[in-house]
Design an enzyme around this catalytic site. Structure first.
Site, PDB file in Angstrom:
ATOM      1  N   ASP A 147      30.869   3.634  -6.937  1.00  0.00           N
ATOM      2  CA  ASP A 147      30.300   3.328  -5.637  1.00  0.00           C
ATOM      3  C   ASP A 147      29.503   4.526  -5.134  1.00  0.00           C
ATOM      4  OD1 ASP A 147      31.568   0.862  -5.642  1.00  0.00           O
ATOM      5  OD2 ASP A 147      33.327   1.604  -4.567  1.00  0.00           O
ATOM      6  N   ARG A 148      28.516   4.250  -4.315  1.00  0.00           N
ATOM      7  CA  ARG A 148      27.647   5.321  -3.815  1.00  0.00           C
ATOM      8  C   ARG A 148      28.439   6.437  -3.129  1.00  0.00           C
ATOM      9  NH1 ARG A 148      22.349   4.484   0.127  1.00  0.00           N
ATOM     10  NH2 ARG A 148      21.731   6.685   0.218  1.00  0.00           N
TER      11      ARG A 148
END
Length: 319
Positions: A147-148
């Site tokens: 995930d970012r």
């Protein structure tokens, strides 16, 4: 034999003969890699319109390329090709995050807030910046995703054989690959280590947002949570994944009543606001350790935590 490029200017028609390196690769993934910098939407438009041909015929995006196939690639406007150049400070940050490299792979300690690839309003991510930094590398492909807002170990393949073997490791739940994370959770974890065995279902709409949630009709998901340290209203835990579902740790932590600190999607809004006011603006989830075998060789990597983890754990909260 390497792929033979008979005309290498993107603004002209290209005829590419497929060699062993791209044998078995999906046509769309080959084009996305070959036309570096061209938006994915444009690549799929070229496929739908029939402008891309394989052996003079149309092929769908999921066609698996075969050695000696001839791929016709139409002209691509330079303004599309040249979009998405990353600024120098981000390129330097990515260079500084390199943990390991050899002929088959790169290991990056991905910073929180850096996407792994561009799209959905993100002009560039790790993979686009690596290709910008290493224009002479014939292949750089993401093996998996983070995930970012999650930091830590990210694997990039530098060869087709490494990519295929590592994909198998990540997809096979019976693989001997070990994936261990560190997280700071809200509240004081109760008891010792705990295996959370709760199936997860994704793409549940809640308030117009797509979410993952615990559900009896979801896919099996198992996470082992082990507490490491406590401080006031926080717990530092280690989490070993035995499955690889979307947002698995974040949803399992939420289901246990201890959401990940700074998690905007599954966290506690009031607690996250308190964190932001104290200057802690990231999500505290980190891919800490990764171990696997590749081509008969055993690998083990550790991605060190950034200093703000210790700062948060030692922060003196006001009464």
């Amino acid at each position: 034999m390497n792929d033979k490029l008979q005309n290498n200017a993107h603004q002209q028609v290209q005829m590419v003969e497929i060699g062993p390196r791209h044998h078995g690769q999906r046509l769309d993934n080959f084009l996305i890699t070959h036309l570096k910098g061209v938006p994915k939407s444009r690549v799929y438009k070229l496929l739908r319109s029939g402008q891309v041909r394989v052996n003079k015929g149309r092929k769908k995006a999921d066609y698996r390329l075969q050695q000696a196939d001839i791929v016709r690639i139409p002209p691509v406007r330079l303004r599309e090709q040249e979009s998405g150049k990353a600024p120098a400070h981000l390129l330097q940050q990515l260079k500084d995050s390199l943990i390991y490299e050899d002929d088959d792979l790169l290991i990056i300690n991905k910073p929180s807030g850096m996407a792994v690839h561009g799209g959905s309003g993100v002009p560039f991510g790790v993979i686009e910046m690596l290709r910008q930094l290493r224009p002479n590398d014939s292949m750089l492909e993401l093996v998996h995703r983070l995930d970012r807002d999650t930091s830590g170990c990210l694997v990039i393949a530098r060869s087709r054989s490494a990519l295929d073997e590592l994909h198998q490791h990540f997809r096979d739940e019976h693989s001997e690959m070990r994936k261990i994370y560190r997280a700071i959770l809200m509240g004081r974890w109760q008891g010792a280590e705990r295996m959370i065995d709760a199936p997860l279902r994704k793409n549940t709409l809640r308030g117009g947002e797509r979410m993952v949630e615990v559900s009896t009709d979801g896919k099996p998901a198992r996470s082992l949570f082990t507490p490491l340290a406590y401080h006031d209203q926080l717990s530092l835990v280690e989490v070993e994944l035995f499955t690889g579902r979307t947002h698995q740790i974040r949803v399992h932590a939420q289901s246990a009543g201890h959401p990940v600190a700074g998690d905007k999607k599954y966290g506690d809004p009031a607690f996250n606001q308190q964190l932001r006011q104290a200057g802690f603006k990231r999500m505290y989830l980190h891919a800490y350790q990764l171990a696997f075998s590749l081509k008969g060789k055993d690998y083990q990597f550790f991605a060190p935590l950034s200093d703000d983890w210790e700062t948060l754990l030692n922060y003196q909260w006001r009464a």
